[in-house]
Design a protein around this motif. Sequence first.
Motif, PDB file in Angstrom:
ATOM      1  N   ARG A  23       0.829  -1.206   0.000  1.00  0.00           N
ATOM      2  CA  ARG A  23       0.000   0.000   0.000  1.00  0.00           C
ATOM      3  C   ARG A  23       0.865   1.259   0.000  1.00  0.00           C
ATOM      4  NH1 ARG A  23      -4.032  -1.775   4.959  1.00  0.00           N
ATOM      5  NH2 ARG A  23      -4.738  -3.769   4.053  1.00  0.00           N
ATOM      6  N   HIS A  24       2.029   1.164   0.621  1.00  0.00           N
ATOM      7  CA  HIS A  24       2.904   2.336   0.719  1.00  0.00           C
ATOM      8  C   HIS A  24       4.361   1.916   0.501  1.00  0.00           C
ATOM      9  CE1 HIS A  24      -0.469   4.604   2.385  1.00  0.00           C
ATOM     10  NE2 HIS A  24      -0.685   3.581   3.193  1.00  0.00           N
ATOM     11  N   SER A  46      -5.027   2.625  -7.469  1.00  0.00           N
ATOM     12  CA  SER A  46      -5.303   3.061  -6.092  1.00  0.00           C
ATOM     13  C   SER A  46      -4.393   4.200  -5.641  1.00  0.00           C
ATOM     14  CB  SER A  46      -5.148   1.883  -5.124  1.00  0.00           C
ATOM     15  OG  SER A  46      -6.053   0.847  -5.422  1.00  0.00           O
ATOM     16  N   LEU A  47      -3.466   4.615  -6.507  1.00  0.00           N
ATOM     17  CA  LEU A  47      -2.427   5.572  -6.115  1.00  0.00           C
ATOM     18  C   LEU A  47      -3.012   6.944  -5.794  1.00  0.00           C
ATOM     19  CD1 LEU A  47       0.661   5.242  -5.840  1.00  0.00           C
ATOM     20  CD2 LEU A  47       0.877   6.415  -8.032  1.00  0.00           C
ATOM     21  N   ARG A  48      -2.565   7.493  -4.652  1.00  0.00           N
ATOM     22  CA  ARG A  48      -2.979   8.828  -4.224  1.00  0.00           C
ATOM     23  C   ARG A  48      -1.814   9.810  -4.192  1.00  0.00           C
ATOM     24  NH1 ARG A  48      -6.702   5.306  -3.188  1.00  0.00           N
ATOM     25  NH2 ARG A  48      -8.758   5.872  -2.392  1.00  0.00           N
ATOM     26  N   GLN A  49      -0.607   9.309  -3.989  1.00  0.00           N
ATOM     27  CA  GLN A  49       0.574  10.170  -3.953  1.00  0.00           C
ATOM     28  C   GLN A  49       1.680   9.564  -4.809  1.00  0.00           C
ATOM     29  OE1 GLN A  49       1.833  10.802   0.112  1.00  0.00           O
ATOM     30  NE2 GLN A  49       0.374  12.470   0.404  1.00  0.00           N
ATOM     31  N   HIS A 107      -7.464   8.500  -8.739  1.00  0.00           N
ATOM     32  CA  HIS A 107      -7.493   8.811  -7.304  1.00  0.00           C
ATOM     33  C   HIS A 107      -6.310   9.679  -6.875  1.00  0.00           C
ATOM     34  CE1 HIS A 107     -10.872   6.166  -6.407  1.00  0.00           C
ATOM     35  NE2 HIS A 107     -10.296   5.232  -7.121  1.00  0.00           N
ATOM     36  N   GLN A 146      -0.998   2.918  -2.636  1.00  0.00           N
ATOM     37  CA  GLN A 146      -1.607   4.232  -2.439  1.00  0.00           C
ATOM     38  C   GLN A 146      -0.584   5.365  -2.468  1.00  0.00           C
ATOM     39  OE1 GLN A 146      -4.157   4.250   1.040  1.00  0.00           O
ATOM     40  NE2 GLN A 146      -4.888   2.192   0.608  1.00  0.00           N
ATOM     41  N   SER A 147       0.651   5.072  -2.084  1.00  0.00           N
ATOM     42  CA  SER A 147       1.682   6.113  -2.126  1.00  0.00           C
ATOM     43  C   SER A 147       3.013   5.516  -2.563  1.00  0.00           C
ATOM     44  CB  SER A 147       1.830   6.803  -0.763  1.00  0.00           C
ATOM     45  OG  SER A 147       2.321   5.910   0.215  1.00  0.00           O
ATOM     46  N   SER A 157      -2.877  -2.250  -5.149  1.00  0.00           N
ATOM     47  CA  SER A 157      -3.315  -1.661  -3.878  1.00  0.00           C
ATOM     48  C   SER A 157      -2.447  -0.488  -3.440  1.00  0.00           C
ATOM     49  CB  SER A 157      -3.308  -2.728  -2.767  1.00  0.00           C
ATOM     50  OG  SER A 157      -4.191  -3.786  -3.066  1.00  0.00           O
TER      51      SER A 157
END
Length: 304
Positions: free
Chosen positions: A89-90, A135-138, A159, A113-114, A111
Amino acid sequence: MKTAKLTMLFCFVTLLSFGNISTKEKEALKDLYNSTKGALWRTTWNLDKPVLEWYGVVVKDNKVIELNLEFNNLRGKIPASIGDLVHLRHVNFFRNRITGAIPSTIENLKSLQSLNISFNMLNEPLPNEIGELKSLRQLKLFMNAIGGEIPSTIGQLSHLKTLELYNNQLTGELPSTIGDLINLKEMLLSSNKLSGKLPSSISNAKTLEKLSVFDNNFFGILPNSICNLIHLEELVLSNNAFYGNLPTNLASLINLKVLLIGNNDFKGELALLKGQLPNLKQFDFVNVNNQGTIATLDEEEDDN
């Protein structure tokens, strides 16, 4: 006999706690260790101990979900097998000495996210597969030597909230798909070699709060559609080759706190903007020419 049963039960529980991390994930971690000279890390891993005890590795439900190895002296390339860590996730590899490319196998990290690999030595183009990180946010890759163009697939990161690619060697035009980043809040692309015009589609990224393209080779007239970015707080366009009049509705961007447009060839009474933007705290519209003198652009005659 009772003691023996308790011992066996304890061993079984221990096996459940430490042994269910898949062999594939553990081998991928070992590949990362070997390809980035793990023995020389500031905080290294004891490969004979359970993965749960490895520095910077976060495990949940027997799945590797985070890698936090910032400031840890990683040297070398990210192995292709990182794509086997499918539950990540990170990922934070900030401030190391990682070279080469982000492997295309990153597309398997659905999955994630960053992703932060800033302040490294990446020196190859971004893979098209980066668009598969749904799913990436950053995405933070600033302060590297990444070349090539920004792949158009980046628009698939619906996202994404933060895009930081400044201080690289990126070339080519900003893809029109950038407007598909409908949740983007920060886009920092300064100090690259990007060129062409800002795509009008950028106005579709309506949540944008910070837009910085300082020190590139962008040119042309600023698209009127930029005035649709009503949440903009920072707009940094300095040191490019933009020209012509600014959009007539620029004053409608009342949330602007920073407006830096100097060292371009904009025309009009630019100084008046400061009075039209009530929240402006930092404003620069001057041009420093090759002789080192400063001239305000509103002194130039309008060609229209």
